[in-house]
Structure formats: structure tokens, C-alpha cells
Design an enzyme around this catalytic site. Structure first.
Site, PDB file in Angstrom:
ATOM      1  N   HIS A  97       0.801  -1.080   0.053  1.00 11.23           N
ATOM      2  CA  HIS A  97      -0.099  -0.032   0.239  1.00 11.23           C
ATOM      3  C   HIS A  97       0.866   1.120   0.124  1.00 11.23           C
ATOM      4  CE1 HIS A  97      -3.921   1.891   1.646  1.00 11.23           C
ATOM      5  NE2 HIS A  97      -3.036   3.014   1.404  1.00 11.23           N
ATOM      6  N   THR A  98       0.857   1.892  -0.970  1.00  8.35           N
ATOM      7  CA  THR A  98       1.975   3.066  -1.333  1.00  8.35           C
ATOM      8  C   THR A  98       1.996   3.777   0.396  1.00  8.35           C
ATOM      9  OG1 THR A  98       1.056   3.420  -3.391  1.00  8.35           O
ATOM     10  CG2 THR A  98       2.181   5.380  -2.113  1.00  8.35           C
ATOM     11  N   HIS A  99       3.206   3.976   0.695  1.00 12.65           N
ATOM     12  CA  HIS A  99       3.587   4.798   1.605  1.00 12.65           C
ATOM     13  C   HIS A  99       5.074   5.472   1.473  1.00 12.65           C
ATOM     14  CE1 HIS A  99       4.895   0.758   2.707  1.00 12.65           C
ATOM     15  NE2 HIS A  99       5.501   1.328   3.637  1.00 12.65           N
ATOM     16  N   ILE A 100       5.154   6.618   2.101  1.00 12.97           N
ATOM     17  CA  ILE A 100       6.215   7.472   2.043  1.00 12.97           C
ATOM     18  C   ILE A 100       6.414   7.694   3.531  1.00 12.97           C
ATOM     19  CG2 ILE A 100       7.282   9.881   1.677  1.00 12.97           C
ATOM     20  CD1 ILE A 100       5.339  10.252  -0.496  1.00 12.97           C
TER      21      ILE A 100
END
Length: 147
Positions: A97-100
Site C-alpha cells: 500500500h503506497t507509503h512515504i
């Protein structure tokens, strides 16, 4: 996204309020939470509220929100902790799940040493040096422009 995928994603569970997290900041599209395995105090994850495995699959509005929230969190980290630098990077292999990562860093800490080592490798490795040759750079530019 189907319900099975959503239930198996910890970030979707957090967004939905079904899993605990320390929420730091959010807007309509993005949520910032403290990382439960921090590299330093204040280490924050910035995630889109919609389940998207890879950041390049986000729509324009989500990308803008994601980086706007990352900037706001960086400013909060600078004010709260006065780090030497706030590092941001995208990873996402462990949790799809996209995360920065938004991490306050200090001279000599684990991330500072890691990035210094990475930069040393980048500057010193013979194979990577070949990638900096003008012909290879021009080839890469042409390839990316045509993609």
C-alpha cells in the site's frame, strides 16, 4: 479493491478506523501516522486513503495530496525535533500500500550512515560509473521519453 484485499491491508484497516494508529495529520485523500517501527523519534508514514500498491498508480490529485501532507509533516518534524534533515522516501515492498517514510535524521544516526554509504557506493562503483557516461545518460533519456 475487494473486501478481502482491504481486510488484509493494515493501512486500509487504519484508514477505516479498525486498527489503532497514532494519527498525526490528514486531509481528504491522505493520512499521516507514526511508524510503529521507527528509525527515529517522530518517524511518520504518509499513506493515501485509497488502497494503491504503487505510488506511480495514484491519480494526480492523490499524488499532490500525498506530497503536500509529507511536506506538512516534515515541517512539523522540523519544529518539534529540530533534526539536521528530514528524509523522505518511498518503499512499500513489505506492505503493498503506497507509503512515504518521513524521518527526522541526525548526523551519524542509522539513516544518515545508510544514505552516506549509499552515496559512497553510487559515487565509487565502477558499474554505476558507466551509467554516468554521456552516451548511457542520453540512451536512458531517450528510452524514458519514449516510454
Amino acid at each position: 479493491m475487494d473486501k478481502v484485499e482491504e481486510k488484509s491491508c493494515i493501512f486500509c484497516e487504519i484508514v477505516a478506523g479498525r486498527a489503532k494508529a497514532h494519527r498525526i495529520y490528514e486531509d481528504d485523500l491522505t493520512l499521516a501516522i507514526l511508524d510503529i517501527n521507527p528509525f527515529s523519534e517522530g518517524h511518520t508514514l504518509v499513506i493515501p486513503k485509497r488502497h494503491v500498491p504503487w505510488w506511480h498508480e495514484l491519480n494526480e490529485e492523490e499524488v499532490e495530496s500525498l506530497f503536500r501532507v509529507a511536506r506538512a509533516v516534515s515541517q512539523k518534524l522540523m519544529k518539534a525535533y529540530s533534526p539536521d534533515f528530514v528524509a523522505i522516501y518511498a518503499r512499500g515492498r513489505r506492505i503493498p500500500h503506497t507509503h512515504i517514510f518521513v524521518v527526522p535524521t541526525y548526523r551519524g544516526d542509522v539513516l544518515d550512515r545508510f544514505f552516506n554509504a549509499l552515496e559512497g557506493f553510487q559515487e565509487g562503483a565502477a558499474d554505476l560509473a558507466k551509467l554516468a557516461e554521456e552516451a548511457k545518460l542520453a540512451e536512458a533519456a531517450d528510452r524514458l521519453k519514449g516510454a
